[in-house]
Design a protein around this motif. Structure first.
Motif, PDB file in Angstrom:
ATOM      1  N   ARG A 122     -12.894  -2.967  -4.813  1.00 12.89           N
ATOM      2  CA  ARG A 122     -13.464  -1.736  -5.357  1.00 12.89           C
ATOM      3  C   ARG A 122     -13.643  -0.702  -4.254  1.00 12.89           C
ATOM      4  O   ARG A 122     -14.113  -1.006  -3.164  1.00 12.89           O
ATOM      5  CB  ARG A 122     -14.827  -1.998  -6.014  1.00 12.89           C
ATOM      6  CG  ARG A 122     -14.777  -2.859  -7.274  1.00 12.89           C
ATOM      7  CD  ARG A 122     -16.172  -3.051  -7.872  1.00 12.89           C
ATOM      8  NE  ARG A 122     -16.745  -1.771  -8.316  1.00 12.89           N
ATOM      9  CZ  ARG A 122     -17.848  -1.228  -7.803  1.00 12.89           C
ATOM     10  NH1 ARG A 122     -18.496  -1.829  -6.818  1.00 12.89           N
ATOM     11  NH2 ARG A 122     -18.310  -0.068  -8.272  1.00 12.89           N
ATOM     12  N   THR A 123     -13.278   0.558  -4.572  1.00 13.57           N
ATOM     13  CA  THR A 123     -13.509   1.684  -3.669  1.00 13.57           C
ATOM     14  C   THR A 123     -14.062   2.833  -4.495  1.00 13.57           C
ATOM     15  O   THR A 123     -13.332   3.762  -4.864  1.00 13.57           O
ATOM     16  CB  THR A 123     -12.203   2.111  -2.971  1.00 13.57           C
ATOM     17  OG1 THR A 123     -11.212   2.391  -3.974  1.00 13.57           O
ATOM     18  CG2 THR A 123     -11.689   1.024  -2.051  1.00 13.57           C
ATOM     19  N   PRO A 124     -15.361   2.801  -4.824  1.00 16.79           N
ATOM     20  CA  PRO A 124     -15.945   3.801  -5.723  1.00 16.79           C
ATOM     21  C   PRO A 124     -15.789   5.233  -5.198  1.00 16.79           C
ATOM     22  O   PRO A 124     -15.855   5.487  -3.994  1.00 16.79           O
ATOM     23  CB  PRO A 124     -17.422   3.411  -5.769  1.00 16.79           C
ATOM     24  CG  PRO A 124     -17.468   1.980  -5.342  1.00 16.79           C
ATOM     25  CD  PRO A 124     -16.345   1.818  -4.366  1.00 16.79           C
ATOM     26  N   ASN A 125     -15.595   6.140  -6.140  1.00 14.63           N
ATOM     27  CA  ASN A 125     -15.569   7.584  -5.859  1.00 14.63           C
ATOM     28  C   ASN A 125     -14.433   8.004  -4.932  1.00 14.63           C
ATOM     29  O   ASN A 125     -14.493   9.071  -4.322  1.00 14.63           O
ATOM     30  CB  ASN A 125     -16.911   8.039  -5.259  1.00 14.63           C
ATOM     31  CG  ASN A 125     -18.095   7.645  -6.119  1.00 14.63           C
ATOM     32  OD1 ASN A 125     -18.058   7.805  -7.343  1.00 14.63           O
ATOM     33  ND2 ASN A 125     -19.139   7.115  -5.508  1.00 14.63           N
ATOM     34  N   ILE A 126     -13.406   7.166  -4.841  1.00 14.19           N
ATOM     35  CA  ILE A 126     -12.286   7.458  -3.951  1.00 14.19           C
ATOM     36  C   ILE A 126     -11.085   7.921  -4.773  1.00 14.19           C
ATOM     37  O   ILE A 126     -10.728   7.308  -5.787  1.00 14.19           O
ATOM     38  CB  ILE A 126     -11.891   6.210  -3.125  1.00 14.19           C
ATOM     39  CG1 ILE A 126     -13.029   5.805  -2.200  1.00 14.19           C
ATOM     40  CG2 ILE A 126     -10.608   6.470  -2.340  1.00 14.19           C
ATOM     41  CD1 ILE A 126     -13.371   6.822  -1.139  1.00 14.19           C
ATOM     42  N   VAL A 127     -10.454   8.987  -4.327  1.00 12.93           N
ATOM     43  CA  VAL A 127      -9.157   9.398  -4.863  1.00 12.93           C
ATOM     44  C   VAL A 127      -8.157   9.186  -3.734  1.00 12.93           C
ATOM     45  O   VAL A 127      -8.079   9.975  -2.787  1.00 12.93           O
ATOM     46  CB  VAL A 127      -9.162  10.867  -5.322  1.00 12.93           C
ATOM     47  CG1 VAL A 127      -7.776  11.254  -5.823  1.00 12.93           C
ATOM     48  CG2 VAL A 127     -10.217  11.087  -6.399  1.00 12.93           C
ATOM     49  N   ALA A 128      -7.444   8.076  -3.797  1.00 16.52           N
ATOM     50  CA  ALA A 128      -6.557   7.696  -2.699  1.00 16.52           C
ATOM     51  C   ALA A 128      -5.127   8.139  -2.958  1.00 16.52           C
ATOM     52  O   ALA A 128      -4.700   8.300  -4.112  1.00 16.52           O
ATOM     53  CB  ALA A 128      -6.600   6.186  -2.494  1.00 16.52           C
ATOM     54  N   HIS A 129      -4.380   8.342  -1.881  1.00 19.27           N
ATOM     55  CA  HIS A 129      -2.959   8.663  -1.978  1.00 19.27           C
ATOM     56  C   HIS A 129      -2.145   7.371  -2.059  1.00 19.27           C
ATOM     57  O   HIS A 129      -2.654   6.261  -1.849  1.00 19.27           O
ATOM     58  CB  HIS A 129      -2.525   9.508  -0.795  1.00 19.27           C
ATOM     59  CG  HIS A 129      -3.097  10.892  -0.823  1.00 19.27           C
ATOM     60  ND1 HIS A 129      -2.713  11.828  -1.744  1.00 19.27           N
ATOM     61  CD2 HIS A 129      -4.030  11.484  -0.029  1.00 19.27           C
ATOM     62  CE1 HIS A 129      -3.389  12.947  -1.547  1.00 19.27           C
ATOM     63  NE2 HIS A 129      -4.192  12.769  -0.501  1.00 19.27           N
ATOM     64  N   ALA A 130      -0.872   7.520  -2.291  1.00 15.17           N
ATOM     65  CA  ALA A 130       0.002   6.361  -2.470  1.00 15.17           C
ATOM     66  C   ALA A 130       0.134   5.525  -1.210  1.00 15.17           C
ATOM     67  O   ALA A 130       0.490   4.339  -1.272  1.00 15.17           O
ATOM     68  CB  ALA A 130       1.386   6.840  -2.932  1.00 15.17           C
ATOM     69  N   ASP A 131      -0.184   6.119  -0.043  1.00 17.42           N
ATOM     70  CA  ASP A 131      -0.056   5.346   1.197  1.00 17.42           C
ATOM     71  C   ASP A 131      -1.230   4.405   1.433  1.00 17.42           C
ATOM     72  O   ASP A 131      -1.236   3.646   2.403  1.00 17.42           O
ATOM     73  CB  ASP A 131       0.114   6.289   2.391  1.00 17.42           C
ATOM     74  CG  ASP A 131      -1.086   7.202   2.604  1.00 17.42           C
ATOM     75  OD1 ASP A 131      -1.918   7.299   1.670  1.00 17.42           O
ATOM     76  OD2 ASP A 131      -1.183   7.809   3.684  1.00 17.42           O
TER      77      ASP A 131
END
Length: 389
Positions: A122-131
């Protein structure tokens, strides 16, 4: 030994007087860091008793200057990780012990969560990129090993074979030394933790010889008469001659164990051999962090942790059958007071030794023939350290 003479075949005594380790190895901060990075980071280090790590809990430990966490899941399986979140490095456990609120290890800073195998889930509140791939950001594992109810950890990526760690002074018998004791079932009845103003090697060297016993341990030499001669066993006497082995008692007449009154604190372990009962104590060393002394009625585990070039932590744990601890009339003080006094005397002697090592005129010492175990320990230390470039 006054004057050199030929060493009898079968005697452990040294046939020469070798130099000890350089004095600087006991006081120099840079050398201390070198030992942490090699000896303490590449060997199996005692953590705690398996029974003392609660199910569903997380325990923070310091090993070789690094912070790690031990985890025990609901099934009793134990894992260990570096105490750093893979996000920005926050510690995952900020107190000595914490209960797991769920089946996850959750970082208290940004709430990244990991399962008990260390996988990031889980990584709450994260908008991560494809990398960013979660599978690349699991916790950093640390090797953990259970042995006779004791838990050990090792920071090395390729830990040494644990089979060679337990050492009872007889090759290949260390792992079997406690076969007749129910070690994994024993319960911690008392723990003593203190600090000693000495280098960790000074403590081990004191442990490995009895030349100091007549002048430092009046109660111990009364309980173990051979120690009054400055030796640990009869074959260390310069006039010793080989003779058939016997199960003659090692403790003084009437004493059965290391208690104040010399009497067992409860029922003796039923499966001990006649030789183990006659010995009164069976020692096993697990360098660099632990030695264990098994008696006919209880077991004592003594561990150390370096805190600096001239400071160490000592922890002694007294282990008993649960039935002994709950028995009417059980007298804990009768058990712990005897060995606690011996440890206080050893601590004072080690601090005295450390203060003398600080003098710049003293470069190194000289070992006597009876200090063969000190020599063996110092050679082990030398072998652990890589050559200085």
């Amino acid at each position: 030994m006054s004057g050199m003479q030929a060493v009898t075949a079968g005697s452990p005594l040294l046939d020469h007087c070798p130099p000890s380790l350089p004095a600087g190895h006991y006081v120099d901060p840079a050398h201390h860091q070198r030992e942490l990075a090699t000896i303490w980071a590449h060997n199996w280090i005692y953590a705690l008793r398996d029974r003392d790590l609660a199910v569903g809990s997380m325990r923070r430990l310091a090993v070789a200057g690094q912070s790690v966490i031990l985890i025990k899941d609901k099934g009793g399986a134990v894992t260990c990780f570096i105490n750093s979140c893979r996000h920005r490095g926050s510690e995952l456990c900020a107190i000595n012990e914490a209960r797991l609120a769920s089946r996850l290890i959750t970082c208290p800073y940004h709430a990244w969560s990991y399962d008990l195998s260390g996988r990031l889930v889980r990584t709450p509140n994260i908008v991560a990129h494809a990398d960013f791939r979660k599978e690349d950001h699991g916790l950093m594992p640390v090797a953990v090993r259970a042995w006779d109810g004791f838990l050990f950890v090792c920071l090395a990526k390729q830990p040494p074979d644990f089979a060679g760690v337990p050492d009872c002074g007889v090759p290949h018998e260390g792992a079997l030394a406690f076969h007749n004791w129910p070690m994994a079932e024993l319960v911690t009845g008392h723990t003593l933790t203190t600090t000693i103003d000495c280098n960790w090697k000074v403590f081990w060297e004191n442990y490995n010889e009895c030349l100091h016993c007549p002048g430092i341990h009046p109660g111990l030499i009364d309980r173990v008469p051979v120690y009054a001669q400055g030796i640990m066993a009869a074959n260390e006497h310069p006039d010793w001659a080989p003779e058939p082995a016997t199960d003659a008692p090692v403790l003084k007449a009437g004493a059965r164990t290391w208690t104040v009154d010399g009497q067992p604190c409860g029922r003796e372990f039923p499966n001990l051999s006649d030789a183990e009962r006659a010995a009164g104590h069976t020692f096993v060393t697990l360098l660099p962090s632990l030695f264990i002394v098994a008696h006919v009625d209880y077991v004592r585990a003594v561990s150390l942790r370096p805190l600096g070039p001239e400071l160490m932590e000592l922890r002694a744990e007294w282990l008993f059958p649960a039935a002994t601890l709950s028995a009417p009339g059980f007298n804990l003080a009768n058990v712990i007071d005897f060995a606690s006094q011996v440890l206080r005397e050893d601590a004072s002697a080690c601090e005295m030794n450390q203060r003398g090592l600080r003098n710049s005129a003293f470069q190194h010492g000289t070992l006597m023939p009876q200090e063969f175990e000190v020599h063996r320990f110092q050679n082990w230390v030398r072998e652990q350290l890589p050559p200085i470039a």
